[in-house]
Design an enzyme around this catalytic site. Structure first.
Site, PDB file in Angstrom:
ATOM      1  N   HIS A 368       0.824  -1.215   0.000  1.00  0.00           N
ATOM      2  CA  HIS A 368       0.000   0.000   0.000  1.00  0.00           C
ATOM      3  C   HIS A 368       0.845   1.246   0.000  1.00  0.00           C
ATOM      4  CE1 HIS A 368      -3.658  -2.186   1.751  1.00  0.00           C
ATOM      5  NE2 HIS A 368      -3.788  -1.983   0.462  1.00  0.00           N
ATOM      6  N   GLU A 609      -0.286 -11.636 -22.718  1.00  0.00           N
ATOM      7  CA  GLU A 609       0.688 -11.701 -21.624  1.00  0.00           C
ATOM      8  C   GLU A 609       1.257 -13.097 -21.466  1.00  0.00           C
ATOM      9  OE1 GLU A 609      -0.522  -9.073 -18.202  1.00  0.00           O
ATOM     10  OE2 GLU A 609      -2.394 -10.156 -18.492  1.00  0.00           O
ATOM     11  N   ASP A 633       4.327  -9.221 -17.922  1.00  0.00           N
ATOM     12  CA  ASP A 633       4.074 -10.642 -17.731  1.00  0.00           C
ATOM     13  C   ASP A 633       4.603 -11.460 -18.896  1.00  0.00           C
ATOM     14  OD1 ASP A 633       2.941 -11.196 -15.216  1.00  0.00           O
ATOM     15  OD2 ASP A 633       1.152 -10.077 -15.812  1.00  0.00           O
ATOM     16  N   CYS A 680       1.076  -2.043 -23.010  1.00  0.00           N
ATOM     17  CA  CYS A 680       0.928  -1.298 -21.765  1.00  0.00           C
ATOM     18  C   CYS A 680       1.886  -1.781 -20.674  1.00  0.00           C
ATOM     19  CB  CYS A 680      -0.509  -1.358 -21.261  1.00  0.00           C
ATOM     20  SG  CYS A 680      -1.104  -3.012 -21.007  1.00  0.00           S
TER      21      CYS A 680
HETATM   22  C1  PEP Z   1       1.855  -6.456 -17.815  1.00  0.00           C
HETATM   23  O1  PEP Z   1       1.867  -7.603 -17.392  1.00  0.00           O
HETATM   24  O2  PEP Z   1       2.683  -5.997 -18.623  1.00  0.00           O
HETATM   25  C2  PEP Z   1       0.840  -5.509 -17.339  1.00  0.00           C
HETATM   26  C3  PEP Z   1       0.731  -4.319 -17.876  1.00  0.00           C
HETATM   27  O3  PEP Z   1       0.056  -5.905 -16.311  1.00  0.00           O
HETATM   28  P1  PEP Z   1       0.534  -5.922 -14.786  1.00  0.00           P
HETATM   29  O4  PEP Z   1       1.878  -5.257 -14.711  1.00  0.00           O
HETATM   30  O5  PEP Z   1      -0.502  -5.188 -14.018  1.00  0.00           O
HETATM   31  O6  PEP Z   1       0.582  -7.375 -14.494  1.00  0.00           O
HETATM   32 MG    MG Z   2       0.124  -8.382 -16.366  1.00  0.00          MG
END
Ligand code: PEP
Ligand code: MG
Length: 762
Positions: A368, A609, A633, A680
């Site tokens: 957090h 992912e 991921d 992303c």
């Molecule tokens: C990713 O896996 O690249 C992603 C954007 O999701 P997170 O980092 O929230 O797992």
């Molecule tokens: Mg992810």
């Protein structure tokens, strides 16, 4: 041997001065091993020299004066090879280097072992004997074990600024720099300031059970303490209210709920009635909770146990009449708050204008505190497990939130370097501010939208300031983490509405709940041997359609009249999951329409992912409106490297050629089906990565708000053709470090040294 070892370590740890400690070590080891000489040479990184720092058996006058260059002599060989050297005739060894000041020529046998702490060479420990013989295996093992222990002692001494001044050749009085500690990046940025260590005011473990004199007066005493703690939490929350939005303040409601009469209060009262005094009853109840959470072995839940312990300590302090430890004036102007386990409540103790950095020994970037720190823009390092934090109080420290590093008692040179980074960052942010309303467009006219990743509303507001054109990833699990139960449909609707409104008419891509793996909810514990390969993301929500449907309905209702919602599905590994999810989304849409909400069918997308999805792009693309690559991921699964495990952090290579090939192949397959594809993961926010991704053909890059202006500035300064040429070159390379070096060089040559400076290249 083990006994002797334990005794030596105890004695050494008790020594207050490193010089004394080393002298004690060499004496004890010489005695224990019945040898004639034991010496410690410490390595000074700056001057690349070993200096004899303590000896029993060589001439004392050589201590502090005699030194060897990094590759000189047997000591240099041990250090360079980072392994023991055990020989029976040292002077006949080709690497032997005679140090006349020490009188060592009389000694034939030589056993040297490197002193290494966390991969860093700290020095070399040597035993010698007149007689020509090889030390036996148990002696070698003893010295290796001893040196591993000694490494920790030296690192601690460095940390607290007590490192002895290793004289350098040029300047014998020059002071050596303090220590560096590795943690995990919690929130980006650099801070230089004074460490302020918050230690618990009371010790729950030290409370004994005791029969109360009067049960009623113990209960009254407890009730006063509980109310006092409640008041304290409220006021700590208030301190943060100018920094955070009401939504995020919900975390403090969670604490107040825990302190609720019906929860903790009742349990403690029941134990008092069972004939324990208030302090004992409190300890019992808090420890039960803490133990319960700790047993779950989930890092997130262990962090919740720290919240509960923190509350328990606050109540206990009041029971013991020792509540307030610091006043606002005690904090220095540039406070770097350090604690074994930082909690959000602790953040509220420091006036916002004095807090420049945060350091926590426990916790990870998902804690957090780290989430809030990112929203508040306070550079943070988490999980600095080796930190002798209690000794840092009052010392000057540097927090490097980009790389997850902490430096204590920095030398002038290091401080100047970081000061320059700090000022440069500030200047760069100011300069880049001018780009806010300009498009991300290359010199030859290729336009690529830059979107942001958000979690809290505070992030969203900051993102607009940075010129974000949309949200490519809204991590809905973040608001879920701020609660102590699943948020209701209307609560979710309100939260989502804020995100959608903040950006409307720009698109907001909301990811359905992505928990599991390293992200757990305290009220929905998941216990698995392999969480990253287990029940994660879409796998959970398809097994719990009630959770999924409520979330989708809330998203749809929140988008009424805005119609800028896009829904994204995480952790998809087969088309069946997409079909099932789409079915539920259509159902939720129909229900919402039936309830009278006029909402368009939202765009739906799939996250790429999992490696399996890379090979099914066309099949997936046929089913949805867009694809978005979660490169964080995808990298971890392609390389089989846990993204949060510091032991294998070096293997987590975002620019691994295999990752780049996968990323390129995803775009080509998506283009073949005319499906827009965005990315992303963190790679998109790295200027080096962004250039490649644009060249590969990604339609949108979504990143953290901090990096967005940097990426925009690079895009606006290059031609697409140039980026494509660079991509072609990079795709022929076979190793990640070479890819990174090539990209760095190309961008530096193109005039972007300033931009790529402090950004982590991994
Ligand atoms: C990713 O896996 O690249 C992603 C954007 O999701 P997170 O980092 O929230 O797992
Ligand atoms: Mg992810």
């Amino acid at each position: 041997m083990l006994d002797i070892l334990r005794r030596i370590v105890q004695e050494v740890s008790a020594a207050t001065d490193l010089g004394d400690a080393l002298q004690l070590v060499v004496k004890r080891i010489r005695d224990a091993m019945h040898t004639e000489v034991c010496s410690v040479y410490l390595y000074d990184n700056d001057s690349r020299r070993y200096v004899l720092m303590a000896t029993e058996g060589l001439k004392q006058e050589a201590v502090g004066k005699v030194g060897l260059h990094a590759s000189q002599g047997l000591v240099g060989l041990v250090g360079a090879r980072e392994e023991p050297l055990n020989i029976d005739n040292a002077p006949s060894h080709p690497h032997y280097f005679y140090l006349s000041e020490t009188g060592e020529e009389e000694f034939l046998s030589f056993l040297g072992v490197p002193i290494i702490h966390h991969k860093r060479l700290m020095g070399v420990m040597v035993v010698q004997q007149r007689e020509s013989r090889q030390f036996d295996e148990s002696e070698e093992a003893f010295l290796v074990t001893m040196s591993a222990q000694l490494a920790g002692v030296i690192a601690h001494a460095e940390a607290t600024g007590h490192i002895l001044n290793i004289p350098t050749e040029n300047n014998p009085t020059e002071k050596r720099q303090g220590a560096r500690f590795n943690g995990a990046p919690g929130a980006p940025g650099v801070a230089i300031g004074q460490a302020f260590v918050i230690t618990p005011v009371a010790d729950l473990n030290a409370v004994a059970d005791r029969e109360p004199e009067s049960i009623d007066s113990e209960i009254a005493h407890f009730d006063r303490a509980l109310e006092g703690a409640r008041e304290e939490i409220r006021s700590l929350g208030k301190h943060l209210s100018s920094e955070l939005r009401p939504e995020e303040m919900a975390l403090f409601d969670v604490y107040l709920n825990m302190l609720d009469d019906n929860a903790l209060g009742d349990e403690v009262r029941a134990v008092i009635r069972a004939n324990n005094w208030a302090q004992g009853a409190l300890r019992q109840v808090i420890m039960q909770y803490v133990g319960h959470f700790q047993l779950m072995e989930d890092p997130y839940l262990r962090e919740r146990s720290s919240d509960i312990r923190d509350l328990g300590i606050r109540i206990l302090a009041r029971l013991q009449g020792a509540e307030k430890h610091t006043s606002l004036d005690d904090f220095p102007d540039n406070t770097i708050l350090v604690s074994e386990e930082l909690t959000p409540a602790m953040l509220g103790e420091v006036p916002a204008d004095k807090l420049v950095g945060l350091v926590s020994v426990q916790g990870s970037s998902n804690s957090h505190v780290a989430i809030l720190a990112r929203a508040m823009g306070v550079p943070t390092v988490m999980g600095v497990v080796d930190l002798p934090y209690a000794q840092l109080h009052g010392l000057e420290v540097i927090v490097d939130g980009y790389r997850g590093l902490l430096f204590s008692s920095p030398g002038d040179e290091l401080r100047e370097q970081y000061q320059a980074v700090f000022e440069e960052e500030l200047a760069l942010q100011n300069d880049l501010q001018e780009l806010r309303d300009l498009p991300a467009e290359t010199l030859d006219g290729h336009r690529i939208p830059l979107w942001v990743n958000t979690g809290l509303i505070t992030d969203a507001v900051r993102s607009l300031d940075r010129g974000a054109e949309g949200v490519g990833l809204y991590r809905t699990e973040v608001p879920f983490m701020m609660k102590d139960r699943f948020p209701s449909e209307s609560e979710q609707q309100k939260t989502y509405r804020q995100q959608l409104e903040t950006f409307a008419p720009a698109p907001v891509t909301m990811r359905t709940l992505d928990i599991g793996g390293d992200k757990a909810l305290p009220y929905f514990p998941i216990n698995e041997a392999n969480p990253f390969l287990g029940w994660r993301g879409i796998r959970i929500t398809l097994d719990h359609p009630e959770i999924f449907l409520v979330q989708i309905r809330a998203m749809l209702k929140a988008s009424v009249e805005l119609n800028n919602l896009r829904i994204m599905l995480p952790m998809i590994s087969s088309v069946g999951e997409v079909d099932e999810a789409l079915h539920l989304i259509y159902r939720a849409h129909a229900e919402v329409l039936e309830e009278g909400f006029l909402v368009d069918t939202p765009q739906v997308g799939v996250m790429i992912e999992v490696p399996a999805a890379v090979y099914q792009i066309k099949a997936l693309a046929q089913r949805v409106d867009f694809l978005s690559v979660g490169s964080n991921d995808l990298t971890q699964y392609l390389l089989a490297v846990d993204r949060n495990n510091p032991r294998v952090a070096g293997l987590y290579q975002a620019f691994h050629p295999a990752v780049l090939q996968a990323l390129q192949s995803i775009v080509l397959d998506a283009q073949a089906t005319n499906t827009p594809v965005s990315i992303c993961g963190e790679l998109a926010g790295n200027p080096l990565g962004a250039v490649l991704l644009m060249a590969m053909g990604y339609d949108v890059l979504s990143m953290n708000a901090t990096n967005l202006p940097k990426v925009k500035s690079v895009i606006r300064g290059i031609e697409r053709q140039w980026a494509e040429q660079l991509l072609r070159e990079v795709l022929t390379l076979d190793s990640a470090p070479i890819v990174v070096a090539t990209l760095q060089l190309a961008l530096e040559k193109a005039g972007f040294s300033r931009i790529i400076g402090p950004t982590s290249s991994h």
